[in-house]
Design an enzyme around this catalytic site. Structure first.
Site, PDB file in Angstrom:
ATOM      1  N   TYR A 171      45.605  38.308   3.997  1.00 33.24           N
ATOM      2  CA  TYR A 171      46.548  38.940   3.071  1.00 33.24           C
ATOM      3  C   TYR A 171      47.604  37.912   2.643  1.00 33.24           C
ATOM      4  O   TYR A 171      47.544  36.744   3.018  1.00 33.24           O
ATOM      5  CB  TYR A 171      47.152  40.191   3.695  1.00 33.24           C
ATOM      6  CG  TYR A 171      46.137  41.302   3.885  1.00 33.24           C
ATOM      7  CD1 TYR A 171      45.414  41.792   2.797  1.00 33.24           C
ATOM      8  CD2 TYR A 171      45.867  41.839   5.140  1.00 33.24           C
ATOM      9  CE1 TYR A 171      44.466  42.793   2.949  1.00 33.24           C
ATOM     10  CE2 TYR A 171      44.912  42.841   5.306  1.00 33.24           C
ATOM     11  CZ  TYR A 171      44.215  43.317   4.205  1.00 33.24           C
ATOM     12  OH  TYR A 171      43.274  44.294   4.357  1.00 33.24           O
ATOM     13  N   CYS A 343      29.373  51.061  14.464  1.00 30.45           N
ATOM     14  CA  CYS A 343      28.384  51.205  13.389  1.00 30.45           C
ATOM     15  C   CYS A 343      28.956  50.941  12.002  1.00 30.45           C
ATOM     16  O   CYS A 343      28.211  50.599  11.078  1.00 30.45           O
ATOM     17  CB  CYS A 343      27.764  52.593  13.445  1.00 30.45           C
ATOM     18  SG  CYS A 343      28.871  53.933  12.899  1.00 30.45           S
TER      19      CYS A 343
END
Length: 640
Positions: A171, A343
């Site tokens: 960022y 996941c």
């Protein structure tokens, strides 16, 4: 067993009741104008109730131009303060330290989000943004420094115990600090002392506006894992300057958007994978150090603390899957903890679409203020057909609501296709969810009968009021391919279930997630594998970071991938293909992974006999996925 994890810690005079921390994670639960919502509050309050010692809220944009996502919280104007004051009041009721992470996305946003070109130190686009950024002027740099300070001041007025400056993950502050993204030749570019100037000025402006008794944390990517980026040795040189400027703790993370698999690691990444980077930072500072990176087990966190590598541990996505992890761990109820499997489908998958985050294993996430689990006034006898994730989820919540539930599964193991998904490399933790579901049902007194196929006769003998058909799908064997009926042609499901063995030379037909992972599984076991796919890419149904991990594994295990290629015929010792690849590929075994069809017949037969049948998961539509199955099972139980 967890004495370090549950010992208190002082951070700039604030007492944390334990070392378990929720790090900032974008969930998109606020209003587009940055104001607080009940959804945002209830989501965080659940974690406070769950026992976390410190919660760091997701990226508060310091200005509208600093937003990387549309529904982030914001403290860029005073009108936003009251909503977050009510928020912090609720969190503090649970003896939890609450920190607002503040940030500016810099080039890692887009005009689609902020309405104009992003700002950055240099005109170098983010790999994930279509827009050329605007190079900031000196006046704009000073404006942004002041924005950070004002945002922190508003956070203090809103009741936060402190702020965390997001100086990592590529960022804006990290963009100034890294030669990977900063090519300026003024006082904010070039040598180290210039590249860290922006961060130092921000810290000092915050201290001037907020005082010395306010926590000012700093999140830093210890290694950016990108060509030309900062390394851990650079970070060790920088941290003392940040400490001198006035920070209170270090959040030791890694990566930038180009190395996104380091920012949010998937199941292909080992647990506590950057704990050693935190340990390196601890060598050069007396400040508390927070370690992040694939922590989903309190016992692993305890080991890292006991070894002296860190002072606090971040349980990011684990807090999404089970916000009550601290309470359960403290009481020794490890079997009750629902474990994150890395996941990415609900959290990162939704984030990539700029929609509210979710967790495929926790249907309550983001719905804490909307869903209540009330006892039924009309208990029913419920038969669940199939012990896959959807069937077991339906059974759990139907039983919790007071229904009389029984589950039947024709296979030896519970888990259905989700268990098979745990077989390939890197995915073994999937089984933890099935084990958790079975444990929940055991506590509820629900019988799960394995190796028993449900027939119409069995249904008639049980006389259920409601039947939940979660009996999955059957792999497709495409008859249009000549030779598909030969003895050496098998399905991916049978390979993963261990029902068949393969020869040394294997051709896998179908390059979706199932085919690619089956190929990876076989190649790890030293098979010579060729993967054939009609489309131009493989595993496109997988989320970005797990897909990267899978593709890297396939390359490492030397799987030959033939995309844009169609199978013309399967012969006794070979497979004939055409397209981008035109040849006859030697094959001892051919594995089919070309989809599946729903097992609808049983449900339709029982329904025709007059029973109330609710069909979920793969039995509705195939191929489906575990997320849909779990969600459908959950909501079906709520509707009974």
């Amino acid at each position: 067993m967890l004495k370090h994890l549950f010992s208190p810690l002082l951070v700039n005079g604030k007492r944390l009741k334990n070392r378990m921390v929720v790090p900032a994670m974008v969930m998109n639960y606020c209003n587009e104008d940055g104001t607080c919502t009940e959804r945002f509050t209830a989501y965080h309050e659940t974690k406070a109730k769950g026992g976390f010692g410190m919660i760091i809220t997701e990226d508060f944009a310091v200005s509208p131009l600093g937003k990387g996502f549309k529904n982030l919280p914001g403290l860029w104007n005073d009108d936003q303060i009251p909503g977050f004051k009510a928020f912090t009041d609720r969190i503090h009721q649970h003896d939890t330290v609450i920190i607002a992470q503040i940030y500016h996305a810099g080039r890692q946003t887009s005009a689609a989000v902020i309405g104009q070109a992003p700002w950055a130190p240099s005109a170098i686009p983010c790999p994930f943004s279509p827009d050329m950024p605007h190079e900031m002027t000196l006046a704009e740099i000073q404006e942004t420094v002041s924005n950070f300070g004002d945002c922190a001041r508003r956070a203090k007025e809103a009741g936060f115990d402190g702020i965390e400056i997001h100086g990592g993950h590529g960022y804006l502050i990290a963009q100034f600090m890294s030669p990977y993204s900063n090519k300026r030749t003024d006082q904010y570019g070039g040598p180290l002392q210039n590249r860290i100037r922006f961060a130092q000025e921000i810290i000092r402006d915050i201290r001037r506006k907020c005082g010395e008794d306010f926590i000012v944390g700093y999140r830093i990517s210890c290694d950016e894992f990108v060509t030309g980026g900062r390394t851990i040795e650079d970070t060790k040189a920088i941290v003392p300057y940040l400490e001198e400027a006035g920070i209170s703790y270090i959040n030791a993370t890694a990566g930038v958007y180009r190395s996104f698999n380091a920012v949010i690691p998937s199941m292909f990444t080992r647990h506590a994978w950057i704990a050693d980077l935190a340990a390196e930072v601890k060598k050069i500072t007396t400040l508390p150090v927070l370690s992040v990176g694939r922590y989903n087990d309190p016992r692993v966190a305890e080991a890292v603390l006991a070894s002296g590598k860190a002072d606090m541990i971040a349980f990011g996505r684990q807090s999404l899957t089970d916000p009550y992890t601290p309470v359960k761990a403290k009481e020794g109820r490890f079997d009750d903890i629902r474990t994150c499997i890395g996941c990415h489908h609900g959290c990162v998958g939704n984030l990539m679409q700029n929609v509210p985050g979710a967790c495929i294993l926790n249907p309550f996430l983001g719905m804490e203020s909307e869903i209540t689990l009330e006892k039924t006034t009309d208990p029913k006898k419920v038969l669940v057909i199939g012990a896959g994730p959807g069937g077991l989820e339906a059974a759990i919540y139907a039983a919790k609501r007071g229904h009389d539930v029984k589950v039947f599964e024709k296979e030896r193991w519970a888990g259905g296709a989700f268990r098979l998904a745990a077989i390939p490399p890197g995915k073994g933790e999937i089984t933890t969810f099935t084990v958790w579901q079975l444990h929940e049902l055991e506590k509820l007194g629900v019988q799960v009968v394995l190796e028993t196929e449900v027939t119409p006769e069995l249904v008639d003998s049980l006389k259920p009021d409601v039947i939940i058909a979660a009996n999955g799908a059957t792999p497709i064997v495409p008859k249009k391919i000549p030779g598909s009926d030969k003895a050496h042609v098998v399905t991916a499901n049978d390979v993963l279930a261990g029902k068949v063995n393969t020869g040394s030379r294997v051709v896998v037909i179908g390059g979706g997630d199932v085919g690619a992972e089956t190929a990876n599984h076989l190649a790890l076991n030293l098979r010579q594998v060729t993967l054939v796919e009609m489309l131009d890419e493989i595993a496109t149904d997988e989320v970005i970071v797990p897909r990267w991990g899978l593709l890297e594994d396939l390359d490492q295990h030397k799987v030959r991938v033939c995309t844009g290629t169609t199978v013309q015929e399967i012969k006794d010792g070979s497979v004939v293909v055409s397209g981008k690849t035109n040849e006859e590929i030697p094959a001892d075994t051919v594995v089919l992974a070309v989809g599946s069809r729903p097992n609808k017949e049983l449900g339709e037969t029982i329904k025709a006999a007059g029973y109330d049948v609710r069909v979920i998961g793969d039995a509705v539509k195939a191929p489906n996925n575990a997320w849909n199955a779990i969600s459908e099972g959950f909501y079906t139980a709520l509707e009974l």
